[in-house]
Motif scaffolding. Sequence first.
Motif, PDB file in Angstrom:
ATOM      1  N   TYR A  89       0.787  -1.266  -0.033  1.00  0.00           N
ATOM      2  CA  TYR A  89      -0.033   0.162  -0.040  1.00  0.00           C
ATOM      3  C   TYR A  89       0.672   1.137  -0.059  1.00  0.00           C
ATOM      4  CZ  TYR A  89      -4.190  -2.708   1.053  1.00  0.00           C
ATOM      5  OH  TYR A  89      -5.336  -3.629   0.679  1.00  0.00           O
ATOM      6  N   MET A  90       2.132   1.066   0.873  1.00  0.00           N
ATOM      7  CA  MET A  90       3.045   2.425   0.661  1.00  0.00           C
ATOM      8  C   MET A  90       3.368   2.687  -0.539  1.00  0.00           C
ATOM      9  SD  MET A  90       5.493   2.596   4.010  1.00  0.00           S
ATOM     10  CE  MET A  90       5.731   0.875   4.275  1.00  0.00           C
ATOM     11  N   ASN A  91       4.188   1.607  -1.266  1.00  0.00           N
ATOM     12  CA  ASN A  91       4.654   1.719  -2.772  1.00  0.00           C
ATOM     13  C   ASN A  91       3.472   2.030  -3.756  1.00  0.00           C
ATOM     14  OD1 ASN A  91       7.002   1.087  -1.506  1.00  0.00           O
ATOM     15  ND2 ASN A  91       6.590  -0.999  -1.897  1.00  0.00           N
ATOM     16  N   ILE A  92       2.337   1.566  -3.661  1.00  0.00           N
ATOM     17  CA  ILE A  92       1.257   1.889  -4.468  1.00  0.00           C
ATOM     18  C   ILE A  92       1.036   3.537  -4.305  1.00  0.00           C
ATOM     19  CG2 ILE A  92      -1.334   1.701  -5.025  1.00  0.00           C
ATOM     20  CD1 ILE A  92      -1.064  -1.227  -4.534  1.00  0.00           C
ATOM     21  N   ALA A  93       1.121   3.865  -3.157  1.00  0.00           N
ATOM     22  CA  ALA A  93       0.739   5.297  -2.923  1.00  0.00           C
ATOM     23  C   ALA A  93       1.748   6.062  -3.376  1.00  0.00           C
ATOM     24  CB  ALA A  93       0.723   5.630  -1.157  1.00  0.00           C
ATOM     25  N   TYR A 129      -4.479   4.945   0.376  1.00  0.00           N
ATOM     26  CA  TYR A 129      -3.540   3.832   0.397  1.00  0.00           C
ATOM     27  C   TYR A 129      -2.623   4.072   1.804  1.00  0.00           C
ATOM     28  CZ  TYR A 129      -4.850   1.221  -3.894  1.00  0.00           C
ATOM     29  OH  TYR A 129      -5.597   0.563  -4.591  1.00  0.00           O
ATOM     30  N   LEU A 130      -2.230   5.365   1.801  1.00  0.00           N
ATOM     31  CA  LEU A 130      -1.260   5.410   3.040  1.00  0.00           C
ATOM     32  C   LEU A 130      -1.832   5.327   4.391  1.00  0.00           C
ATOM     33  CD1 LEU A 130       1.046   8.370   2.042  1.00  0.00           C
ATOM     34  CD2 LEU A 130       1.619   6.206   2.579  1.00  0.00           C
ATOM     35  N   VAL A 131      -2.936   5.817   4.553  1.00  0.00           N
ATOM     36  CA  VAL A 131      -3.878   5.489   5.724  1.00  0.00           C
ATOM     37  C   VAL A 131      -4.272   4.005   5.933  1.00  0.00           C
ATOM     38  CG1 VAL A 131      -6.266   5.953   6.618  1.00  0.00           C
ATOM     39  CG2 VAL A 131      -5.195   7.863   5.476  1.00  0.00           C
ATOM     40  N   GLN A 132      -4.393   3.196   4.906  1.00  0.00           N
ATOM     41  CA  GLN A 132      -4.689   1.883   5.133  1.00  0.00           C
ATOM     42  C   GLN A 132      -3.565   1.364   5.569  1.00  0.00           C
ATOM     43  OE1 GLN A 132      -7.098  -0.435   2.215  1.00  0.00           O
ATOM     44  NE2 GLN A 132      -7.124   1.499   1.125  1.00  0.00           N
ATOM     45  N   SER A 133      -2.203   1.623   5.079  1.00  0.00           N
ATOM     46  CA  SER A 133      -1.034   1.188   5.469  1.00  0.00           C
ATOM     47  C   SER A 133      -0.545   1.451   6.757  1.00  0.00           C
ATOM     48  CB  SER A 133       0.180   1.768   4.413  1.00  0.00           C
ATOM     49  OG  SER A 133       1.617   1.222   5.015  1.00  0.00           O
ATOM     50  N   LEU A 134      -0.761   2.673   7.285  1.00  0.00           N
ATOM     51  CA  LEU A 134      -0.589   3.143   8.646  1.00  0.00           C
ATOM     52  C   LEU A 134      -1.392   2.338   9.686  1.00  0.00           C
ATOM     53  CD1 LEU A 134       0.268   6.979   7.850  1.00  0.00           C
ATOM     54  CD2 LEU A 134       1.777   5.278   8.765  1.00  0.00           C
ATOM     55  N   GLN A 135      -2.609   2.184   9.134  1.00  0.00           N
ATOM     56  CA  GLN A 135      -3.534   1.455  10.243  1.00  0.00           C
ATOM     57  C   GLN A 135      -3.095   0.091  10.389  1.00  0.00           C
ATOM     58  OE1 GLN A 135      -7.149   1.793   8.187  1.00  0.00           O
ATOM     59  NE2 GLN A 135      -7.812   3.586   9.229  1.00  0.00           N
ATOM     60  N   VAL A 174       7.071   9.436   6.107  1.00  0.00           N
ATOM     61  CA  VAL A 174       7.593  10.206   5.175  1.00  0.00           C
ATOM     62  C   VAL A 174       6.919  10.642   3.725  1.00  0.00           C
ATOM     63  CG1 VAL A 174       9.702  10.299   3.561  1.00  0.00           C
ATOM     64  CG2 VAL A 174      10.128  10.015   6.045  1.00  0.00           C
ATOM     65  N   LEU A 175       6.396   9.086   3.314  1.00  0.00           N
ATOM     66  CA  LEU A 175       5.452   9.272   2.454  1.00  0.00           C
ATOM     67  C   LEU A 175       4.455  10.114   2.453  1.00  0.00           C
ATOM     68  CD1 LEU A 175       5.523   5.732   0.972  1.00  0.00           C
ATOM     69  CD2 LEU A 175       6.301   7.692  -0.103  1.00  0.00           C
ATOM     70  N   LEU A 176       3.727  10.288   3.651  1.00  0.00           N
ATOM     71  CA  LEU A 176       2.668  11.109   4.064  1.00  0.00           C
ATOM     72  C   LEU A 176       2.938  12.609   3.934  1.00  0.00           C
ATOM     73  CD1 LEU A 176      -0.319  11.232   4.808  1.00  0.00           C
ATOM     74  CD2 LEU A 176       0.402  10.809   7.251  1.00  0.00           C
ATOM     75  N   GLY A 177       4.177  12.805   4.468  1.00  0.00           N
ATOM     76  CA  GLY A 177       4.765  14.034   4.662  1.00  0.00           C
ATOM     77  C   GLY A 177       5.084  14.518   3.057  1.00  0.00           C
TER      78      GLY A 177
END
Length: 595
Positions: A255-259, A274-280, A296-299
């Motif tokens: 999910y991180m990489n797709i984001a 996708y990032l929210v799902q990954s962080l969850q 970092v990706l979210l930033g």
Amino acid sequence: MSLQKVQNDTIKKYIDDIRFLIENKEQLKEEFLDVNYLLRKNENSEGIEKVEVLLKLYSAYVFRSEQEAKRYNDEACELAEKIHYQKGKLKAAYNRAYMLFVKGNFEDSFKKVEELGSHVSYAEYPEIKADVDKLKSYIYTERGEYDLALELGLKSLDIAEKSKNDHLFMRAYASLSHYYLRKCNYKKALNFCLKGFHYILKLKKAYYIYPKLDEMARMSAKLNDIEGALYIYDFFLEVEKKIPPAGSYIQSVVYMNIADILMATDQFQKAQNYLVQSLQMIDEYHYNFRAPRALVLLGELYLKKKDTLNAIVAYEKSLDAAEKINAFDVVKSNSALLVTLCKRTKNLSKAYEYETLYKVINDSLFSNEKKQKIAILEARQQIKEVTQKKKLLEYQNKIQKAEIRTIWVVFVFSLLFGIFIVCVYIKTKQKNKFLYKKTLELAEVQLKMRTKIDFLEKEGGKEEINKKEPIAKVIDDDVKDVILLRLQKLEKELFFINSKCCLSGVAEQLKTNPKYLSQVINQEKKTNFNNYINDLRINYLLTRLIEDEEFRDNKLSYIAISVGFNNLNTFNTAFKKRQGILPSYFINELIQDKN
């Protein structure tokens, strides 16, 4: 032919090979870690074979359920110890170290893998030793100790080339791919990844398919081959439908990489989802070493959306997460970026803090880990001392002003509230005093009237007493007069102090019907029966309280019952309704006046 073209062709070939493996998965159940197959085999095996099956059950669950993976690994270790199967014990020990790594507990993982490494060698247990060195290299990379990671990776590759052992090649290439990925040298990273994937397919290690597909897609995206990356992820999703899914550990990084890819194509909302799902998943399953990169990706996403404040929050969280797992490279890069962002938002104290931290970590990087941690702690302490002194002066000034304002507000409010309370108290006291005097006057008038009535009756003045204003001709005048005379006689006999006094009972005493009695009271007394009775009781009580000092010293509940009320509440309600004050207040004032 370009290198990218060669790599793309290689990826497509490997994908075809994976498809072939999946088509033959019924003949490769053990390689695909088919849980049902392994469970059946576990029931029918014993000794060394059972240990190996339990270890494969661990591998089947390691990315899906930590509890189940740990259970099978512990069971394998216990059985291996029981039957003195040293290789099984060492594999189980490695698995424990790897599970700690997955959770981001690098320090404990490294301790265990170091201890394990002292008991294994390439000569005696080459595959276990290769696994140990690969995990150590991964930990070095995650900590930012890149020189150690590269040195160990190259050493492992040299040993693999000398031994021609496929498992050693697979592990050495995994270490080097991981190293170059963290160093952002994506060409080399992808090259080593593909070389390692060759041995994964050769050894039919089907359970490594998911993580390697993810690595290839991610590195393709970093090399600006977005179309190739999406092609790999589409295949990833296709594979999940045909064999058991990857599990939360792999899914969180996918999910991180797709984001990351979606951000490159400006699909910001999808990337954020996708990032929210990954962080969850990272938070729920405690994949701590994934947290810094995800944040970092979210930033980066917030910066692309021109939301600098939320970007700062994300980078700060990433920095904190990196410090917890000793990922010093992330601490370094984030602190440098936060300096720029804080200056952009005019937060100079924060900018100074991160600039100091960056200098410390930059100077100490690649030195001993403990020294790095000590240097960071010392830097943070210095930063705190400087910033706290500055903030303390600002806060003291604000607090002094706030305290003065608060004191004035409290003083004014207290003064106004006090005046209000005093006014209410005085007004209430005056009102009660007035009502008390009126009640006392009424009681005294009633006392005088009763005395006069008694005197007139003795003198034969009954005709004067019984003169009433004419009432509506509803009942016969003679009947009405008879009822009134009898009612007056009952009043003298104090019939109303009987608590069971009621309309039907009084009518029976008067030898009339309740309807006539009610009509006479309504028209003559200008009230209903209940109010008439309560008025008689209160009138009687007032005169008795004035005359009888001993009676007024009784408890209020006794006084209420003595005059016919069933309970104290009814008495209080009737008295206050009639006189405007409570009977307790009237009695207390009366006692004070008499004193």
